[in-house]
Scaffold this motif. Sequence first.
Motif, PDB file in Angstrom:
ATOM      1  N   GLY A 220       0.910  -1.295   0.053  1.00 32.51           N
ATOM      2  CA  GLY A 220       0.125   0.111  -0.071  1.00 32.51           C
ATOM      3  C   GLY A 220       0.785   1.379   0.029  1.00 32.51           C
ATOM      4  N   ARG A 221       2.115   1.109  -0.121  1.00 31.43           N
ATOM      5  CA  ARG A 221       2.889   2.475  -0.168  1.00 31.43           C
ATOM      6  C   ARG A 221       4.091   2.292  -1.306  1.00 31.43           C
ATOM      7  NH1 ARG A 221       7.032   1.329   3.410  1.00 31.43           N
ATOM      8  NH2 ARG A 221       6.895  -0.770   4.097  1.00 31.43           N
ATOM      9  N   VAL A 222       4.829   3.441  -1.475  1.00 29.99           N
ATOM     10  CA  VAL A 222       5.741   3.256  -2.475  1.00 29.99           C
ATOM     11  C   VAL A 222       7.411   3.008  -1.560  1.00 29.99           C
ATOM     12  CG1 VAL A 222       7.124   4.762  -4.001  1.00 29.99           C
ATOM     13  CG2 VAL A 222       4.851   5.138  -3.956  1.00 29.99           C
ATOM     14  N   ILE A 223       7.885   1.955  -1.844  1.00 25.93           N
ATOM     15  CA  ILE A 223       9.001   1.709  -1.186  1.00 25.93           C
ATOM     16  C   ILE A 223      10.197   2.062  -1.683  1.00 25.93           C
ATOM     17  CG2 ILE A 223       8.046  -0.374   0.226  1.00 25.93           C
ATOM     18  CD1 ILE A 223       9.620  -2.200  -1.733  1.00 25.93           C
ATOM     19  N   ALA A 224      10.259   2.471  -3.060  1.00 26.81           N
ATOM     20  CA  ALA A 224      11.501   2.993  -3.699  1.00 26.81           C
ATOM     21  C   ALA A 224      11.027   3.473  -4.932  1.00 26.81           C
ATOM     22  CB  ALA A 224      12.356   1.835  -3.939  1.00 26.81           C
ATOM     23  N   GLU A 225      11.527   4.736  -5.236  1.00 28.82           N
ATOM     24  CA  GLU A 225      11.361   5.465  -6.594  1.00 28.82           C
ATOM     25  C   GLU A 225      12.675   6.171  -7.002  1.00 28.82           C
ATOM     26  OE1 GLU A 225       8.177   8.370  -6.502  1.00 28.82           O
ATOM     27  OE2 GLU A 225       8.415   8.864  -8.392  1.00 28.82           O
ATOM     28  N   GLY A 226      13.006   5.806  -8.221  1.00 28.34           N
ATOM     29  CA  GLY A 226      14.220   6.573  -8.815  1.00 28.34           C
ATOM     30  C   GLY A 226      14.744   6.007 -10.189  1.00 28.34           C
ATOM     31  N   ALA A 227      15.894   6.243 -10.503  1.00 30.01           N
ATOM     32  CA  ALA A 227      16.333   5.879 -11.719  1.00 30.01           C
ATOM     33  C   ALA A 227      16.703   4.299 -11.541  1.00 30.01           C
ATOM     34  CB  ALA A 227      17.823   6.314 -12.063  1.00 30.01           C
ATOM     35  N   ALA A 228      16.520   3.677 -12.779  1.00 29.16           N
ATOM     36  CA  ALA A 228      16.550   2.098 -12.848  1.00 29.16           C
ATOM     37  C   ALA A 228      17.884   1.668 -11.999  1.00 29.16           C
ATOM     38  CB  ALA A 228      16.579   1.529 -14.258  1.00 29.16           C
ATOM     39  N   ASP A 229      18.959   2.469 -12.479  1.00 35.05           N
ATOM     40  CA  ASP A 229      20.319   1.922 -11.924  1.00 35.05           C
ATOM     41  C   ASP A 229      20.342   2.054 -10.496  1.00 35.05           C
ATOM     42  OD1 ASP A 229      21.081   1.121 -14.217  1.00 35.05           O
ATOM     43  OD2 ASP A 229      21.937   2.831 -14.830  1.00 35.05           O
ATOM     44  N   ASP A 230      19.747   2.933  -9.869  1.00 33.24           N
ATOM     45  CA  ASP A 230      19.859   3.393  -8.493  1.00 33.24           C
ATOM     46  C   ASP A 230      19.037   2.247  -7.811  1.00 33.24           C
ATOM     47  OD1 ASP A 230      21.145   5.634  -9.180  1.00 33.24           O
ATOM     48  OD2 ASP A 230      19.419   6.981  -8.742  1.00 33.24           O
ATOM     49  N   ILE A 231      18.023   1.970  -8.310  1.00 30.65           N
ATOM     50  CA  ILE A 231      17.048   1.053  -7.874  1.00 30.65           C
ATOM     51  C   ILE A 231      17.581  -0.376  -7.619  1.00 30.65           C
ATOM     52  CG2 ILE A 231      14.852  -0.407  -8.085  1.00 30.65           C
ATOM     53  CD1 ILE A 231      14.412   2.405  -7.360  1.00 30.65           C
ATOM     54  N   ARG A 232      18.413  -0.699  -8.799  1.00 34.79           N
ATOM     55  CA  ARG A 232      19.126  -1.953  -8.872  1.00 34.79           C
ATOM     56  C   ARG A 232      20.390  -1.946  -7.718  1.00 34.79           C
ATOM     57  NH1 ARG A 232      19.371  -5.124 -13.703  1.00 34.79           N
ATOM     58  NH2 ARG A 232      18.874  -3.459 -15.120  1.00 34.79           N
ATOM     59  N   ALA A 233      20.752  -0.760  -7.350  1.00 36.06           N
ATOM     60  CA  ALA A 233      21.960  -0.989  -6.424  1.00 36.06           C
ATOM     61  C   ALA A 233      21.415  -0.620  -5.123  1.00 36.06           C
ATOM     62  CB  ALA A 233      22.843   0.413  -6.853  1.00 36.06           C
ATOM     63  N   SER A 234      20.110  -0.663  -4.905  1.00 33.70           N
ATOM     64  CA  SER A 234      19.375  -0.231  -3.631  1.00 33.70           C
ATOM     65  C   SER A 234      19.772  -1.222  -2.445  1.00 33.70           C
ATOM     66  CB  SER A 234      18.000  -0.076  -3.774  1.00 33.70           C
ATOM     67  OG  SER A 234      17.359  -0.024  -2.366  1.00 33.70           O
ATOM     68  N   ASN A 235      20.048  -0.709  -1.327  1.00 31.47           N
ATOM     69  CA  ASN A 235      20.440  -1.685  -0.262  1.00 31.47           C
ATOM     70  C   ASN A 235      19.125  -2.068   0.572  1.00 31.47           C
ATOM     71  OD1 ASN A 235      23.167  -2.454  -0.538  1.00 31.47           O
ATOM     72  ND2 ASN A 235      23.679  -0.409   0.207  1.00 31.47           N
TER      73      ASN A 235
END
Lengths: 266, 260
Positions: A220-235
Motif C-alpha cells: 500500500g505504499r511506495v518503497i522505492a522510486e528513482g532511476a533504474a540503476d539506483d534501484i538496482r543498487a539499492s540496499n
Amino acid sequence: MSVVDAYIKVQDVSFFRGDRVIYEDVSLSIPRGKITAVMGPSGTGKTTLLRLIAAQLAPDSGTVLVDGQNVHSLSRSELYKVRKKMGMLFQSGALFSDMSVAENIAFPMEEHTQLDAKAIADIVADKLYSVGLRGAADLMPSELSGGMARRVALARAIALDPELVMYDEPFTGQDPISKGVLVKLIRQLNDTANMTSVLVSHDVEESLSIADHVCILAGGRVIAEGAADDIRASNDPEVKQFLNGEPDGPVPFHYPEDDNSDRVAL
Amino acid sequence: MKAIGLLGASLLDWLEAVGRAGIFLVQSIFRLPVRFKESINLLVKQLYSVGVLSLVIIVVSGAFIGMVLSLQGYSILAKFGSEEAVGQLLALSLLRELSPVVTALLFAGRAGSSLTAEIGLMKATEQLSSFEMMGVDPLRRVIAPRFIAGVICLPILSLIFSASGILGGHLVSVEWLGVYDGAFWSSMQQSVYFDTDIVNGLIKALCFSVVVTWIAVYQGYECVPTSEGIGKATTRTVVLGSLAILALDFVLTAAMFGDF
C-alpha cells in the motif's frame, strides 16, 4: 522527490476496497517522455493505479494530475477528451471480439476523427507494420496467438498517437521471444513518437531493462522510486527481496494467521 | 426486531438495485448515437442475433403448442358436439395468452441468457473498460443496440408464434381429426377481434420484451467478471426474467380482460 517535468503526479492518494487498504497516502510522479515502470508483488494494486490515472476509479482521498489536470474533477465529456490522449494496453489485450484486427485498430479513429476510410486504412496498415503484423489485418482476434493479440492491442492503443501509453502487465504469459519483441516495441514507440509510457509489471528483468524511472509499490505504499540503476543498487531489504525473488524477508513467506490459536487445538 | 431490521435492509437493497437498473436503462437509451449509420449497422447485427436466430425455436414450439391445444380442445369439445369451435379456442388462447407468455419465456432462455453471457464476457475480458478508455461510452455502443433489438424482436416473434401455432392446430384438427375446414376458420373469424385480442396480446409482448431484455443487459453489465459470476448472472437472467413475465402477465391480464 522532485522530478523536473512530471506528466502525471499522484499526490497523497488513498484508496480502499471495502475495508481493505489498497493505498495509503501514496505519492509518485511519472516523468514526461520517459518509460516509467511501476513494479511490486501481485495484489498490491498496480492495475488499480492505472485505473486511478485513467479515472475509471476515483480515490478516497488525494489527487491525480495528468498533464496538470485533476482527472477526478472533470465532467464526463471533459474526461473523455483527456482519455483520447491516453492509450491503454490491457492485460488481456481486450480486443473487440466481433471485429477483425484491422477494424479493431480503425475503431478509435472512426470514433474520434474525421478521417475518411482511405486515410484510416493507411494509418491502420502503418500501425500494423510498426508492430510487425501487417499480414494479420483480416484475422479475427480469436485466430491470434497471445503474443500477437497483445501486439494488435498495442497497435490499437497507439492509433490516435496518444501522449501517454499505459501498459498493464505486458509481459505476463508471454514466451521469451514475444517478451523480447514487446520490450523492443515499447522502447521504440516511446522514443520515436515522443510518448510518456507507464508500465505496470512484476517481471523484474524486462522492466528494469527498458525503464528510465522505476517505482516499487508494496503493502500500500511506495518503497522505492528513482532511476533504474539506483534501484538496482539499492540496499533496502524490501527492495532487494523483491528484485532478487527471495522467498522470505520483510515480506513474509507465511500469510498472516489469526491470533486465536485455540482454533488449531480443536 | 432483528427480523424486521433484516427485512427492511433487504427491501432497501432491492430498491437500490431497481433504482440503479432504472438509471442504467435511461442512460443507455437516451444517450444519442454519434454516428447514425454505424448505429443502424450495430442494430441490424443485433436484430439478427437476437431475433432471426431465435426463429427456429419459436416456430417449432409454436407449432407443437398449437397441435397439443387442438388435441386437448377437440377431445372436450367433441363431447358437446361442437368440435368446430376448436379454431376459436386455438386462436383466442394463443393470441391472448400463450403466444406472449411462452414466447417471452423462450426468449429469456434463448436470447436473454446469451445477451447476459456475451456482455458479461466482454466485461471480464476488459472490452467494456477498453471502450471507456477510448472515450466511447459502452452503454451507447454495447448496451443500447442490444436492448432496442430485444424490444423490437419479441412482439414480432410472438406474432410468428401465433401464426405457427394456428397452422399446427389446423394440421391436427382439420387434417387429422377431421374438423370441417370452413367451420374451423369461420369460428376463428367470428370470435377474434383486432383491438381486444391481437392488440392486447401485442401490448403484453411489448411489456415482456422491455422487462426481459432490460434484466438481461443489466445482469450482464453488472455481473462479477469471473466465470462463476457470469454463470450466476446468466441464471439470474432466466430466473428473474421468467418470474417477472409470469407476474406481469397476471397484472396485465387482470387489467385487460378482468371484469371489474
